[in-house]
Design a protein around this motif. Structure first.
Motif, mmCIF file in Angstrom:
data_model
loop_
_atom_site.group_PDB
_atom_site.id
_atom_site.type_symbol
_atom_site.label_atom_id
_atom_site.label_comp_id
_atom_site.label_asym_id
_atom_site.label_seq_id
_atom_site.Cartn_x
_atom_site.Cartn_y
_atom_site.Cartn_z
ATOM 1 N N THR A 1 -44.007 -48.550 29.309
ATOM 2 C CA THR A 1 -42.892 -47.596 29.424
ATOM 3 C C THR A 1 -43.444 -46.266 29.911
ATOM 4 O O THR A 1 -44.659 -46.069 29.980
ATOM 5 N N ALA B 1 -39.371 -44.121 24.323
ATOM 6 C CA ALA B 1 -40.280 -44.826 25.242
ATOM 7 C C ALA B 1 -41.604 -45.154 24.537
ATOM 8 O O ALA B 1 -42.126 -46.265 24.653
ATOM 9 N N ALA C 1 -42.930 -49.099 23.397
ATOM 10 C CA ALA C 1 -44.219 -49.621 23.873
ATOM 11 C C ALA C 1 -45.129 -49.962 22.695
ATOM 12 O O ALA C 1 -45.691 -51.059 22.618
ATOM 13 N N PHE D 1 -47.798 -46.647 26.920
ATOM 14 C CA PHE D 1 -46.829 -45.578 27.122
ATOM 15 C C PHE D 1 -47.454 -44.562 28.079
ATOM 16 O O PHE D 1 -48.530 -44.023 27.810
ATOM 17 N N ASP E 1 -42.302 -46.021 39.533
ATOM 18 C CA ASP E 1 -42.217 -47.002 38.450
ATOM 19 C C ASP E 1 -42.923 -48.299 38.862
ATOM 20 O O ASP E 1 -43.594 -48.941 38.050
ATOM 21 N N ILE F 1 -44.517 -50.123 35.526
ATOM 22 C CA ILE F 1 -43.552 -49.992 34.432
ATOM 23 C C ILE F 1 -42.753 -51.300 34.315
ATOM 24 O O ILE F 1 -42.203 -51.792 35.302
ATOM 25 N N LEU G 1 -40.523 -51.636 31.509
ATOM 26 C CA LEU G 1 -39.294 -51.265 30.807
ATOM 27 C C LEU G 1 -39.032 -49.787 31.071
ATOM 28 O O LEU G 1 -39.745 -48.918 30.551
ATOM 29 N N THR H 1 -37.203 -46.626 30.397
ATOM 30 C CA THR H 1 -36.368 -46.068 29.339
ATOM 31 C C THR H 1 -35.967 -44.666 29.752
ATOM 32 O O THR H 1 -36.796 -43.875 30.209
ATOM 33 N N TRP I 1 -34.408 -52.338 31.865
ATOM 34 C CA TRP I 1 -34.037 -50.948 31.564
ATOM 35 C C TRP I 1 -33.510 -50.818 30.145
ATOM 36 O O TRP I 1 -32.855 -51.737 29.613
ATOM 37 N N HIS I 2 -33.776 -49.677 29.561
ATOM 38 C CA HIS I 2 -33.220 -49.334 28.257
ATOM 39 C C HIS I 2 -32.645 -47.922 28.392
ATOM 40 O O HIS I 2 -33.401 -46.969 28.588
#
Ligand code: GLU
Ligand code: ZN
Length: 277
Positions: free
Chosen positions: A9, A30, A34, A41, A193, A198, A200, A202, A228-229
């Protein structure tokens, strides 16, 4: 069966104003996602916003994150990656997916449009013909209809909403290359990203609509596709989202005043902090 990809993340603040509670929450989400999965992270400074970016703020961010008790790996800032943005934008242009636009914000504001999430939605009036030209370098916009024809139906995966069909039309023909820079937020963030691995992404749910654009760019540029979050936003006492431009108090002020950053981080995790819901 192969192991699932390790979670990576990132927190990607722009050094054009101090971090506030909303950023702290975003970084913590984030970081914790992770950590909970034994992942990584990352911190990425999104500093391509020309004169508005201030190096001393990036240092302030690092001290703020440390104060909150977070640990991170820092990846190269966006200002070191301009050549990559330029190269990838050129690929989109070669595929006939970008067109120049020299309209000023004021000219666009005078066009009959619906107001979108980002302030305004741009309807594509400059496809083939600009509403105005002042001899300066143009911005480049994505021809969204052509882009969608080229990618067909693509979906993305949101932690809360599940499968979402990418529909970037809410933004109209979004700017991919700014007049003053080799990228817009959308192009730079999407490429970074991918470069940073990356898995995920966030960020606050105020950026949910942007994800449609990013997902389509991933397809056009053949980039790996993360999940994605989109987390809830920290609201102020009036129920409005915190914002630099509304003068939300800087974390750095609380840090310098000797407040306990670890305790604030815990309150944010439990969402029992003062002045937020
Ligand atoms: N630099 C962006 C911001 O501060 C990051 C958005 C994102 O996480 O994609 O709003
Ligand atoms: Zn134009």
């Amino acid at each position: 069966m192969s192991d699932p990809l390790p979670i990576v993340t990132r927190f990607a603040p722009s050094p054009n104003g101090s971090l506030h509670l909303g950023h702290a929450y975003s970084a913590i989400v984030a970081h914790d996602l992770a950590r909970a999965a034994g992942g990584r992270f990352l911190l990425r400074i999104e500093d391509i916003d020309g004169p508005r970016s201030r190096a001393e703020l990036a240092d302030e961010f690092r001290r703020d994150l440390e104060w909150l008790g977070l640990e991170w790996e820092e990846v190269p800032a966006q200002s070191t990656r301009l050549a990559i943005y330029e190269r990838e934008a050129a690929r989109l242009a070669d595929d006939g997916l970008l067109y120049p636009c020299t309209c000023t914000r004021a000219q666009i504001r005078d066009l009959p449009l619906r107001t979108g999430e980002d302030g305004f939605e741009y309807p594509g009036s400059c496809r083939g013909r600009c509403a105005g030209s002042d001899g300066e370098a143009p911005a480049f916009r994505l021809d969204v209809d052509r882009a969608m024809e080229s990618v067909g139906e693509v979906v993305w995966r949101d932690a809360k909403k599940g499968s979402v069909i990418a529909d970037p039309r809410a933004f109209g023909d979004v700017v991919i290359v700014r007049r003053d820079l080799p990228a817009s937020y959308h192009l730079a963030a999407t490429l970074d990203d991918a470069a940073d691995g990356i898995t995920l992404v966030t960020r606050g749910r105020d950026l949910f609509e942007s994800t449609h654009v990013h997902r389509v760019l991933q397809e056009l540029l053949r980039l790996p596709v993360p999940e994605w979050h989109h987390h809830d936003l920290v609201l102020d006492d009036n129920g409005e989202k915190l914002a630099k431009r509304r003068g939300s108090p800087p974390l750095a002020d609380r840090r310098r005043a000797g407040d306990d950053g670890l305790m604030l981080a815990e309150q944010l995790r439990l969402r029992t902090f003062e002045g937020g819901t």
